[in-house]
Design an enzyme around this catalytic site. Structure first.
Site, PDB file in Angstrom:
ATOM      1  N   SER A 148       0.848  -1.197   0.000  1.00 12.50           N
ATOM      2  CA  SER A 148       0.000   0.000   0.000  1.00 12.50           C
ATOM      3  C   SER A 148       0.876   1.236   0.000  1.00 12.50           C
ATOM      4  CB  SER A 148      -0.872   0.002   1.260  1.00 12.50           C
ATOM      5  OG  SER A 148      -1.471   1.256   1.445  1.00 12.50           O
ATOM      6  N   TYR A 161      -1.912  -1.372  10.382  1.00 16.34           N
ATOM      7  CA  TYR A 161      -1.964  -1.673   8.940  1.00 16.34           C
ATOM      8  C   TYR A 161      -0.764  -1.045   8.221  1.00 16.34           C
ATOM      9  CZ  TYR A 161      -3.609  -1.462   4.085  1.00 16.34           C
ATOM     10  OH  TYR A 161      -3.709  -1.565   2.725  1.00 16.34           O
TER      11      TYR A 161
HETATM   12  N1  LIG Z   1      -8.743  -0.750  -1.251  1.00 17.55           N
HETATM   13  C1  LIG Z   1      -7.747   0.071  -0.947  1.00 17.55           C
HETATM   14  O1  LIG Z   1      -7.953   1.296  -0.815  1.00 17.55           O
HETATM   15  C2  LIG Z   1      -6.349  -0.480  -0.800  1.00 17.55           C
HETATM   16  C3  LIG Z   1      -5.294   0.439  -0.811  1.00 17.55           C
HETATM   17  C4  LIG Z   1      -3.985  -0.041  -0.684  1.00 17.55           C
HETATM   18  C5  LIG Z   1      -3.759  -1.400  -0.541  1.00 17.55           C
HETATM   19  N2  LIG Z   1      -4.814  -2.266  -0.524  1.00 17.55           N
HETATM   20  C6  LIG Z   1      -4.519  -3.691  -0.345  1.00 17.55           C
HETATM   21  O2  LIG Z   1      -5.082  -4.414  -1.409  1.00 17.55           O
HETATM   22  C7  LIG Z   1      -5.298  -5.764  -1.000  1.00 17.55           C
HETATM   23  C8  LIG Z   1      -6.676  -6.214  -1.443  1.00 17.55           C
HETATM   24  O3  LIG Z   1      -7.654  -5.453  -0.748  1.00 17.55           O
HETATM   25  P1  LIG Z   1      -8.973  -4.898  -1.450  1.00 17.55           P
HETATM   26  O4  LIG Z   1      -8.864  -3.441  -1.509  1.00 17.55           O
HETATM   27  O5  LIG Z   1      -9.259  -5.642  -2.687  1.00 17.55           O
HETATM   28  O6  LIG Z   1     -10.038  -5.209  -0.300  1.00 17.55           O
HETATM   29  P2  LIG Z   1     -11.221  -6.292  -0.211  1.00 17.55           P
HETATM   30  O7  LIG Z   1     -12.193  -6.075  -1.314  1.00 17.55           O
HETATM   31  O8  LIG Z   1     -11.707  -6.186   1.201  1.00 17.55           O
HETATM   32  O9  LIG Z   1     -10.487  -7.683  -0.426  1.00 17.55           O
HETATM   33  C9  LIG Z   1      -9.659  -8.238   0.558  1.00 17.55           C
HETATM   34  C10 LIG Z   1      -9.391  -9.678   0.234  1.00 17.55           C
HETATM   35  O10 LIG Z   1      -8.560 -10.229   1.276  1.00 17.55           O
HETATM   36  C11 LIG Z   1      -9.156 -11.419   1.739  1.00 17.55           C
HETATM   37  N3  LIG Z   1      -8.912 -11.653   3.156  1.00 17.55           N
HETATM   38  C12 LIG Z   1      -9.046 -10.787   4.182  1.00 17.55           C
HETATM   39  N4  LIG Z   1      -8.826 -11.400   5.349  1.00 17.55           N
HETATM   40  C13 LIG Z   1      -8.520 -12.694   5.058  1.00 17.55           C
HETATM   41  C14 LIG Z   1      -8.207 -13.843   5.816  1.00 17.55           C
HETATM   42  N5  LIG Z   1      -8.175 -13.820   7.158  1.00 17.55           N
HETATM   43  N6  LIG Z   1      -7.945 -15.009   5.183  1.00 17.55           N
HETATM   44  C15 LIG Z   1      -8.013 -15.070   3.823  1.00 17.55           C
HETATM   45  N7  LIG Z   1      -8.330 -14.026   3.052  1.00 17.55           N
HETATM   46  C16 LIG Z   1      -8.583 -12.850   3.654  1.00 17.55           C
HETATM   47  C17 LIG Z   1     -10.639 -11.239   1.521  1.00 17.55           C
HETATM   48  O11 LIG Z   1     -11.249 -12.496   1.465  1.00 17.55           O
HETATM   49  P3  LIG Z   1     -12.731 -12.759   2.079  1.00 17.55           P
HETATM   50  O12 LIG Z   1     -13.566 -11.560   1.688  1.00 17.55           O
HETATM   51  O13 LIG Z   1     -13.153 -14.007   1.411  1.00 17.55           O
HETATM   52  O14 LIG Z   1     -12.559 -12.827   3.533  1.00 17.55           O
HETATM   53  C18 LIG Z   1     -10.669 -10.508   0.191  1.00 17.55           C
HETATM   54  O15 LIG Z   1     -10.620 -11.418  -0.879  1.00 17.55           O
HETATM   55  C19 LIG Z   1      -5.084  -5.791   0.521  1.00 17.55           C
HETATM   56  O16 LIG Z   1      -3.822  -6.321   0.826  1.00 17.55           O
HETATM   57  C20 LIG Z   1      -5.132  -4.320   0.896  1.00 17.55           C
HETATM   58  O17 LIG Z   1      -4.387  -4.041   2.044  1.00 17.55           O
HETATM   59  C21 LIG Z   1      -6.097  -1.827  -0.651  1.00 17.55           C
END
Ligand SMILES: NC(=O)c1ccc[n+]([C@@H]2O[C@H](COP(=O)([O-])OP(=O)(O)OC[C@H]3O[C@@H](n4cnc5c(N)ncnc54)[C@H](OP(=O)(O)O)[C@@H]3O)[C@@H](O)[C@H]2O)c1
Length: 273
Positions: A148, A161
């Site tokens: 991130s 985080y």
């Molecule tokens: N969205 C943002 O603004 C942003 C910004 C910077 C970085 N990121 C990073 O991008 C990545 C993806 O996030 P996203 O934005 O796509 O959010 P998201 O839509 O909430 O997706 C998160 C994913 O992680 C999985 N996950 C969470 N906890 C888990 C666990 N205990 N075991 C297995 N899987 C788990 C979820 O699976 P389930 O739903 O099936 O639990 C989901 O598939 C993350 O690493 C996040 O930190 C996001």
């Protein structure tokens, strides 16, 4: 099914990608993109329903195997690691992760430890085991960790985080240096704010939708990650606005000022909910 994925040749630049956090957001968009590129997929996440739905959707392009698992649980992680050694993917995307808005002393401490477990321990575990699997195989490989832009600064209001993502960047850069001469690359992708379930989960279901306007789409984030993988770029911040922001906080602005600004904007985000 495992044999089917293993035996079939891919048309893409990689044979098989193993993607965590495939059930939602960036991970899901990335799986769709990789499938269009002709790369077979092994996908994991906790939500079985959305994983199988995604698998059904992309199966017309490629072979897909689904391994539901909670990466915060060591025994479930071990199953995933066994599958990684069995399948020997040449692309591994450690994308699963989540945050928690609020001040460290006010939020549930257990949740903070869960952040460490999923965003750090699981990433380390899968990184090490994926690298070993690639080293033991007859092919090169790429491991991409979704980090991130929050990795570049202390992050008041989402502190653990931010610290976990700083770990991911540091680990990725160091492992990349150790392994690049042996056919394994370890990259860190650094998105800014993306329109996914991330804020909803981090705010424990209270995030207002108005801030969504400034966010990038998961499809854009997936494109950025794919370009980074093809270029083997060690760390990639997307987009230009965030690259400029990171430049300012690293080289120009005093840390105290940055922290005060971040604290203000974060507390607006979670106190307004
Ligand atoms: N969205 C943002 O603004 C942003 C910004 C910077 C970085 N990121 C990073 O991008 C990545 C993806 O996030 P996203 O934005 O796509 O959010 P998201 O839509 O909430 O997706 C998160 C994913 O992680 C999985 N996950 C969470 N906890 C888990 C666990 N205990 N075991 C297995 N899987 C788990 C979820 O699976 P389930 O739903 O099936 O639990 C989901 O598939 C993350 O690493 C996040 O930190 C996001």
């Amino acid at each position: 099914m495992t044999d089917k994925v293993n035996s079939i040749k891919s048309n893409g630049p990689f044979r098989l990608a193993f993607v965590t956090g495939a059930s939602s957001g960036i991970g899901k968009a990335l799986c769709r993109l990789l499938a269009r590129e002709g790369i077979h997929l092994a996908i994991t996440g906790r939500n079985k329903h959305t994983l199988y739905q995604l698998a059904d959707e992309i199966r017309s392009h490629v072979n897909v195997v689904v391994y539901p698992a909670d990466l915060s649980k060591q025994d479930e992680r071990e199953v995933i690691i066994r599958k990684i050694h069995e399948l020997s993917p040449d692309l591994v995307i450690n994308n699963a992760g989540f945050g928690l808005y609020g001040e460290v002393v006010q939020v549930d401490k257990e949740e903070l430890f869960q952040i460490i477990e999923v965003n750090e321990t699981a990433v380390l575990d899968l990184c090490v085991e994926s690298a070993k699997a690639i080293l033991n195989s007859d092919h090169n490989g790429v491991i991409l960790n979704v980090s991130s832009v929050g990795a570049f600064m202390p992050f008041p209001g989402n502190a653990v985080y931010g610290a976990a993502k700083a770990f991911v960047n540091s680990l990725s850069l160091a492992m990349d240096e150790e392994l690049r001469g042996k056919g394994v690359r370890v990259l860190a992708a650094c998105p800014g704010m993306v329109k996914t379930n991330f804020s909803y989960r981090a705010s424990q279901g209270k995030q207002k939708s108005k801030s969504k306007k400034q966010k990038m789409s998961p499809e854009y984030a997936a494109e950025q990650i794919w370009t980074q993988i093809k270029k083997r770029k060690p760390v990639h911040i997307f987009d230009g606005k965030y690259r400029f922001f990171v430049f300012l906080i690293k080289y120009i602005l005093p840390t105290r000022l940055v922290l005060r600004y971040l604290r203000k904007s974060m507390s607006k985000m979670y106190q307004d909910v």
